[in-house]
Scaffold this motif. Structure first.
Motif, PDB file in Angstrom:
ATOM      1  N   HIS A 147     -27.324  14.540 -21.735  1.00 42.91           N
ATOM      2  CA  HIS A 147     -26.008  14.106 -22.204  1.00 42.91           C
ATOM      3  C   HIS A 147     -26.079  12.636 -22.593  1.00 42.91           C
ATOM      4  O   HIS A 147     -26.596  11.806 -21.853  1.00 42.91           O
ATOM      5  CB  HIS A 147     -24.994  14.319 -21.088  1.00 42.91           C
ATOM      6  N   ASP A 203     -23.374  10.011 -24.712  1.00 39.57           N
ATOM      7  CA  ASP A 203     -22.162   9.797 -25.512  1.00 39.57           C
ATOM      8  C   ASP A 203     -22.448   9.046 -26.803  1.00 39.57           C
ATOM      9  O   ASP A 203     -21.708   9.196 -27.786  1.00 39.57           O
ATOM     10  CB  ASP A 203     -21.123   9.019 -24.694  1.00 39.57           C
ATOM     11  N   GLN A 228     -23.862  16.154 -31.929  1.00 34.92           N
ATOM     12  CA  GLN A 228     -22.774  16.659 -31.103  1.00 34.92           C
ATOM     13  C   GLN A 228     -22.946  18.176 -30.891  1.00 34.92           C
ATOM     14  O   GLN A 228     -23.454  18.883 -31.750  1.00 34.92           O
ATOM     15  CB  GLN A 228     -21.426  16.401 -31.778  1.00 34.92           C
ATOM     16  N   GLU A 249     -20.896  21.733 -28.887  1.00 37.18           N
ATOM     17  CA  GLU A 249     -19.680  22.258 -28.266  1.00 37.18           C
ATOM     18  C   GLU A 249     -20.016  22.953 -26.954  1.00 37.18           C
ATOM     19  O   GLU A 249     -20.976  23.728 -26.869  1.00 37.18           O
ATOM     20  CB  GLU A 249     -19.009  23.252 -29.214  1.00 37.18           C
ATOM     21  N   TYR A 286     -24.878  23.397 -18.641  1.00 38.46           N
ATOM     22  CA  TYR A 286     -24.028  23.644 -19.798  1.00 38.46           C
ATOM     23  C   TYR A 286     -24.753  24.518 -20.821  1.00 38.46           C
ATOM     24  O   TYR A 286     -25.940  24.310 -21.096  1.00 38.46           O
ATOM     25  CB  TYR A 286     -23.652  22.327 -20.485  1.00 38.46           C
ATOM     26  N   HIS A 339     -17.131  18.318 -18.324  1.00 41.45           N
ATOM     27  CA  HIS A 339     -16.484  18.506 -19.618  1.00 41.45           C
ATOM     28  C   HIS A 339     -15.822  19.875 -19.711  1.00 41.45           C
ATOM     29  O   HIS A 339     -16.284  20.846 -19.098  1.00 41.45           O
ATOM     30  CB  HIS A 339     -17.505  18.343 -20.746  1.00 41.45           C
ATOM     31  N   ALA A 340     -14.775  19.960 -20.512  1.00 46.45           N
ATOM     32  CA  ALA A 340     -14.017  21.199 -20.663  1.00 46.45           C
ATOM     33  C   ALA A 340     -14.668  22.119 -21.688  1.00 46.45           C
ATOM     34  O   ALA A 340     -15.381  21.654 -22.598  1.00 46.45           O
ATOM     35  CB  ALA A 340     -12.588  20.882 -21.090  1.00 46.45           C
ATOM     36  N   GLY A 354     -15.075  24.080 -24.948  1.00 51.28           N
ATOM     37  CA  GLY A 354     -14.605  23.747 -26.282  1.00 51.28           C
ATOM     38  C   GLY A 354     -14.743  22.282 -26.637  1.00 51.28           C
ATOM     39  O   GLY A 354     -14.611  21.909 -27.805  1.00 51.28           O
ATOM     40  N   GLU A 355     -15.026  21.439 -25.636  1.00 49.80           N
ATOM     41  CA  GLU A 355     -15.172  20.003 -25.881  1.00 49.80           C
ATOM     42  C   GLU A 355     -16.499  19.723 -26.578  1.00 49.80           C
ATOM     43  O   GLU A 355     -17.499  20.412 -26.343  1.00 49.80           O
ATOM     44  CB  GLU A 355     -15.099  19.255 -24.551  1.00 49.80           C
ATOM     45  N   LYS A 356     -16.531  18.707 -27.440  1.00 48.60           N
ATOM     46  CA  LYS A 356     -17.760  18.262 -28.106  1.00 48.60           C
ATOM     47  C   LYS A 356     -18.343  17.096 -27.303  1.00 48.60           C
ATOM     48  O   LYS A 356     -17.625  16.165 -26.939  1.00 48.60           O
ATOM     49  CB  LYS A 356     -17.472  17.805 -29.532  1.00 48.60           C
ATOM     50  N   ILE A 357     -19.651  17.174 -27.021  1.00 40.44           N
ATOM     51  CA  ILE A 357     -20.326  16.098 -26.295  1.00 40.44           C
ATOM     52  C   ILE A 357     -21.587  15.684 -27.051  1.00 40.44           C
ATOM     53  O   ILE A 357     -22.163  16.472 -27.807  1.00 40.44           O
ATOM     54  CB  ILE A 357     -20.682  16.514 -24.849  1.00 40.44           C
TER      55      ILE A 357
END
Length: 375
Positions: A291, A293, A298, A300, A313, A333-334, A336-339
């Motif tokens: 991960h 940021d 990116q 999902e 994940y 992270h939720a 559907g979130e993009k990381i």
């Protein structure tokens, strides 16, 4: 000289070949594991070593002496082999002490009694000798079975799925304890299991079996980081195969970026080296993708599995390709979130691209990460 040696061993039931040309050897004091899915032939091979099954081809040697071949077979009781079964096979009408002593035959002298007491202490059952098997937990019963097998100081210990009847937590703890006991006794052992966590905890060397053959015989580190073929790569650990293209100077271009290897990129199953432009599948483990940021790449979040200190994940890239990433659990992270993610791999595991595979996608933000060196 090897304690145990198998040369081109074949075993058949009628016309069906169950074990197909197996070769390996085991040095004294080593612990090995036959690991593979159900029906791969691992238990049958163990039974051949024990002498419970005849061989149709090849030979099995103990200390250089042939004990099994198509023309010769030494009886199981004369092989000096101890066996620990999946269901413990303890005698319910005998005490713990009597069960262990059973492995010593009819000996009732002081030396035999001392050996029994010593083994009960070794397996953590000091003071439990007068109890009966039904008064013990599953883990304790398995320790009694191991002590009984060790009692006559056999040349080889065979363990057939010894922890499969236990719960997950106890299996992992007991596998470590059994390894320590075997090492303390200086025993040579082979275990059969389909659970790679047990295999990694127990064994010095592991043979991955599939369709009656050893796919790779190696130390756990190499099985995980240097799998010999696609089956081993898929069976050991977790990971995904991502499409890539070999470039110049040991590089591989992928959607995640360009990975630089410190050695020539080789297609494990097809050739020694891959030429520039060669389409390959690259094995990426969850710890190869971190991960970040600040990364331009990116992904999902599709799924997440909380594991305490980590979250595993499942991520979807822009092309639809799915990858796995093991992330510290404070990065929660939720769905559907993009990381942001990036590669942090220090080696390249490549396989020749399967026929019909898709063209490797191009990344909008070409990024290069160096594979040489540690994490």
């Amino acid at each position: 000289m090897a304690q145990l040696e198998l040369k081109s061993v074949v075993q058949r039931y009628g016309k069906q070949t169950i074990v197909d040309g197996v070769n390996f050897q085991l040095e004294a004091g080593s612990i090995a594991c036959l690991l593979g899915p159900s029906g791969c032939g691992k238990t049958t091979l163990l039974r051949c070593i024990a002498g419970f099954e005849d061989v149709a081809g090849g030979e099995i040697r103990l200390h250089g002496a042939v004990v099994s071949s198509p023309s010769q077979r030494v009886a199981p009781e004369k092989r000096r082999i101890g066996m620990v079964f999946q269901d413990y096979a303890l005698f319910p009408h005998l005490t713990v002490e009597q069960n262990v002593a059973f492995g010593l035959g009819r000996r009732v002298d002081e030396e035999a009694s001392r050996r029994v007491r010593q083994l009960l202490a070794t397996v953590g059952l000091h003071g439990q000798g007068e109890k009966y098997p039904h008064e013990l937990s599953g883990g304790q019963q398995q320790r009694v079975a191991l002590a009984r097998a060790l009692a006559p100081r056999p040349e080889l210990i065979l363990l057939d799925e010894p922890f499969s009847n236990l719960d997950v937590g106890l299996r992992e703890r007991l596998s470590v304890e059994v390894r320590e006991i075997l090492k303390r006794e200086g025993s040579t052992a082979i275990m059969v299991t389909h659970d790679q966590h047990e295999a990694f905890a127990m064994a010095d060397q592991i043979g991955i079996m599939f369709e009656g053959r050893i796919q790779q015989w190696d130390v756990p580190y190499n099985l995980y980081h240097r799998p010999a073929n696609r089956f081993v790569a898929d069976f050991i650990g977790q990971g995904v195969l991502v499409t890539g293209t070999v470039g110049e100077e040991n590089s591989v271009r992928m959607e995640l970026g360009t990975l630089i290897s410190d050695t020539p990129v080789s297609c494990n199953e097809s050739c020694t080296t891959c030429d520039d432009g060669c389409a390959v599948d690259i094995l990426l483990r969850p710890d190869d993708i971190v991960h970040d940021d600040a990364s331009p790449v990116q992904a999902e979040v599709l799924h997440k599995a909380f594991r305490g200190a980590d979250i595993l994940y499942t991520l979807r890239l822009a092309s639809g390709t799915e990858v796995l990433s093991l992330v510290p659990s404070h990065h929660n992270h939720a769905l559907g979130e993009k990381i942001g993610i990036r590669l942090d791999a220090d080696h390249v595991i490549a396989f020749k691209k399967n026929e019909g595979g898709s063209t490797p996608p191009r990344t909008e933000h070409p990024v290069t990460w160096q594979a040489a060196g540690g994490r």
